[in-house]
Scaffold this motif. Sequence first.
Motif, PDB file in Angstrom:
ATOM      1  N   THR A 158       1.102  -1.064   0.472  1.00 18.39           N
ATOM      2  CA  THR A 158       0.652   0.122   0.339  1.00 18.39           C
ATOM      3  C   THR A 158       0.784   1.108  -0.180  1.00 18.39           C
ATOM      4  N   GLU A 159       2.328   1.268   0.019  1.00 20.29           N
ATOM      5  CA  GLU A 159       3.039   2.323  -0.194  1.00 20.29           C
ATOM      6  C   GLU A 159       2.799   2.991  -0.907  1.00 20.29           C
ATOM      7  N   GLY A 160       3.106   4.802  -1.188  1.00 26.11           N
ATOM      8  CA  GLY A 160       2.595   5.821  -2.243  1.00 26.11           C
ATOM      9  C   GLY A 160       1.550   5.160  -2.799  1.00 26.11           C
ATOM     10  N   LEU A 161       0.195   5.016  -1.781  1.00 26.73           N
ATOM     11  CA  LEU A 161      -0.775   4.534  -2.826  1.00 26.73           C
ATOM     12  C   LEU A 161      -2.112   6.241  -2.107  1.00 26.73           C
ATOM     13  N   HIS A 162      -1.735   6.382  -1.061  1.00 25.21           N
ATOM     14  CA  HIS A 162      -1.668   7.521  -0.239  1.00 25.21           C
ATOM     15  C   HIS A 162      -1.722   8.688  -0.041  1.00 25.21           C
ATOM     16  N   ARG A 163      -2.430   9.417  -0.097  1.00 27.54           N
ATOM     17  CA  ARG A 163      -2.528  11.146  -0.297  1.00 27.54           C
ATOM     18  C   ARG A 163      -0.641  11.101  -0.930  1.00 27.54           C
ATOM     19  N   THR A 164      -1.134  10.955  -2.354  1.00 27.84           N
ATOM     20  CA  THR A 164       0.446  10.696  -3.087  1.00 27.84           C
ATOM     21  C   THR A 164      -0.128  11.545  -5.023  1.00 27.84           C
ATOM     22  N   PHE A 165      -0.289  10.182  -5.748  1.00 29.65           N
ATOM     23  CA  PHE A 165      -1.430  10.781  -6.716  1.00 29.65           C
ATOM     24  C   PHE A 165      -2.774  11.998  -6.723  1.00 29.65           C
ATOM     25  N   THR A 166      -3.716  11.435  -6.105  1.00 30.44           N
ATOM     26  CA  THR A 166      -4.573  12.001  -5.623  1.00 30.44           C
ATOM     27  C   THR A 166      -4.785  13.458  -4.845  1.00 30.44           C
ATOM     28  N   HIS A 167      -3.391  13.390  -4.119  1.00 30.22           N
ATOM     29  CA  HIS A 167      -3.148  14.580  -2.463  1.00 30.22           C
ATOM     30  C   HIS A 167      -1.785  15.433  -4.340  1.00 30.22           C
ATOM     31  N   SER A 168      -1.886  15.540  -5.409  1.00 29.77           N
ATOM     32  CA  SER A 168      -0.416  16.219  -5.934  1.00 29.77           C
ATOM     33  C   SER A 168      -1.128  17.588  -6.621  1.00 29.77           C
ATOM     34  N   PHE A 169      -0.679  18.740  -6.592  1.00 26.08           N
ATOM     35  CA  PHE A 169      -0.958  19.777  -7.323  1.00 26.08           C
ATOM     36  C   PHE A 169      -1.061  19.898  -8.381  1.00 26.08           C
ATOM     37  N   PHE A 170      -0.128  19.126  -9.065  1.00 24.38           N
ATOM     38  CA  PHE A 170      -0.106  18.200 -10.720  1.00 24.38           C
ATOM     39  C   PHE A 170      -1.295  18.297 -11.298  1.00 24.38           C
ATOM     40  N   THR A 171      -1.683  17.442 -10.156  1.00 25.20           N
ATOM     41  CA  THR A 171      -2.977  16.154 -10.725  1.00 25.20           C
ATOM     42  C   THR A 171      -4.114  17.505 -11.119  1.00 25.20           C
ATOM     43  N   ALA A 172      -4.079  18.540  -9.640  1.00 19.43           N
ATOM     44  CA  ALA A 172      -5.283  19.177  -9.970  1.00 19.43           C
ATOM     45  C   ALA A 172      -4.391  20.372 -10.795  1.00 19.43           C
ATOM     46  N   GLY A 173      -3.729  20.057 -11.658  1.00 23.32           N
ATOM     47  CA  GLY A 173      -3.778  21.316 -12.778  1.00 23.32           C
ATOM     48  C   GLY A 173      -3.034  20.782 -13.821  1.00 23.32           C
ATOM     49  N   ALA A 174      -3.592  19.465 -13.825  1.00 26.58           N
ATOM     50  CA  ALA A 174      -3.998  18.147 -15.027  1.00 26.58           C
ATOM     51  C   ALA A 174      -5.794  18.474 -15.595  1.00 26.58           C
ATOM     52  N   VAL A 175      -6.234  18.175 -14.436  1.00 22.70           N
ATOM     53  CA  VAL A 175      -7.397  18.238 -14.170  1.00 22.70           C
ATOM     54  C   VAL A 175      -8.365  20.002 -15.104  1.00 22.70           C
ATOM     55  N   ILE A 176      -7.844  20.919 -14.513  1.00 21.79           N
ATOM     56  CA  ILE A 176      -8.004  21.828 -15.067  1.00 21.79           C
ATOM     57  C   ILE A 176      -8.127  22.198 -16.788  1.00 21.79           C
ATOM     58  N   LEU A 177      -6.243  21.969 -16.834  1.00 18.53           N
ATOM     59  CA  LEU A 177      -5.792  22.113 -18.132  1.00 18.53           C
ATOM     60  C   LEU A 177      -6.931  20.927 -19.104  1.00 18.53           C
ATOM     61  N   ILE A 178      -7.358  19.615 -18.629  1.00 20.39           N
ATOM     62  CA  ILE A 178      -8.487  18.767 -19.387  1.00 20.39           C
ATOM     63  C   ILE A 178      -9.669  18.732 -19.340  1.00 20.39           C
ATOM     64  N   PHE A 179     -10.262  19.521 -18.674  1.00 23.63           N
ATOM     65  CA  PHE A 179     -11.557  20.312 -18.622  1.00 23.63           C
ATOM     66  C   PHE A 179     -11.664  21.520 -19.059  1.00 23.63           C
ATOM     67  N   TYR A 180     -10.606  22.025 -19.542  1.00 20.82           N
ATOM     68  CA  TYR A 180     -10.408  23.404 -20.469  1.00 20.82           C
ATOM     69  C   TYR A 180     -10.418  22.833 -21.669  1.00 20.82           C
ATOM     70  N   ILE A 181      -9.876  21.956 -22.369  1.00 22.83           N
ATOM     71  CA  ILE A 181      -9.636  21.917 -23.480  1.00 22.83           C
ATOM     72  C   ILE A 181     -10.959  20.855 -24.137  1.00 22.83           C
ATOM     73  N   LEU A 182     -11.532  20.290 -22.753  1.00 18.87           N
ATOM     74  CA  LEU A 182     -12.768  19.627 -23.256  1.00 18.87           C
ATOM     75  C   LEU A 182     -14.273  21.015 -23.773  1.00 18.87           C
ATOM     76  N   SER A 183     -14.292  22.048 -22.695  1.00 17.46           N
ATOM     77  CA  SER A 183     -15.003  22.957 -23.113  1.00 17.46           C
ATOM     78  C   SER A 183     -14.030  23.712 -23.760  1.00 17.46           C
ATOM     79  N   ILE A 184     -13.618  23.758 -24.544  1.00 17.02           N
ATOM     80  CA  ILE A 184     -13.389  24.165 -26.010  1.00 17.02           C
ATOM     81  C   ILE A 184     -13.518  23.696 -26.759  1.00 17.02           C
ATOM     82  N   LEU A 185     -13.614  21.712 -27.033  1.00 16.26           N
ATOM     83  CA  LEU A 185     -14.464  21.204 -27.832  1.00 16.26           C
ATOM     84  C   LEU A 185     -15.629  20.898 -28.051  1.00 16.26           C
ATOM     85  N   PHE A 186     -16.540  21.356 -26.806  1.00 12.69           N
ATOM     86  CA  PHE A 186     -17.914  20.799 -27.203  1.00 12.69           C
ATOM     87  C   PHE A 186     -18.611  22.649 -26.810  1.00 12.69           C
TER      88      PHE A 186
END
Length: 230
Positions: free
Chosen positions: A52-80
């Motif tokens: 279970t090492e590296g599974l909690h408070r890592t990939f879902t708790h990253s500022f990079f993840t937050a930025g990626a989510v914003i970027l992906i949804f921004y691209i989707l908003s342009i497409l749709f």
Amino acid sequence: MAQAGIHALLGAAARKISLRSEGLLIGIILGNLAPDLDNLAVAAATLTGGSTEGLHRTFTHSFFTAGAVILIFYILSILFRQAKISNLGLGLGVGIVMHILLDILVWFDGVQVLWPLLSWINLWENVTPPEWWTKLMMPVEFLFMAAFLLLLIRWGKQAETDREYIPVARIFMYILLGLFVVFTVLVYSMGSGFMTPYGALYLLALGSVIGVTIRMRKTIGRIEKQQSAG
């Protein structure tokens, strides 16, 4: 564990920020809740005998993840060609950042804020909370989830929306209150074996709270509009 209900309540408090952006508020609330879904990965690893090492408070708790989510949804908003999609993504990103910051400031554990880079931050590294506190915080998860559902129910009554679903949300709230009482007793009376039923019901509860939030999106949107108009 972090208090998902507290995170949700903090996200709901963002309604006081009048940005007049449709879809932003529910994004912030869901963004505050979503990071703790990494416990699903922890549960899967535990059941399969994996690490279970590296599974909690890592990939879902990253500022990079937050930025990626914003970027992906921004691209989707342009497409749709729908600004609401971008607002939702921005809300999710903001909610994730809020979740990360609260975890850093309040909970007695570290957060890998720049995953996948080694970037653990633990302000409480040299602090050991008393055992009674550590135990109590587990059943209290259910109490704060119930408090969040109570807020949604009150919003529904205030906004006069989702009337047919409010009784269902109330049932979920009562179930969570019941789980709080039951597991408060069990956490102090059981020895080994507590985490298995607790962990399973915690994940079900978290999923239910997210589901109720999505189902009552009309209520959240109406509250958002009322706050903006005010």
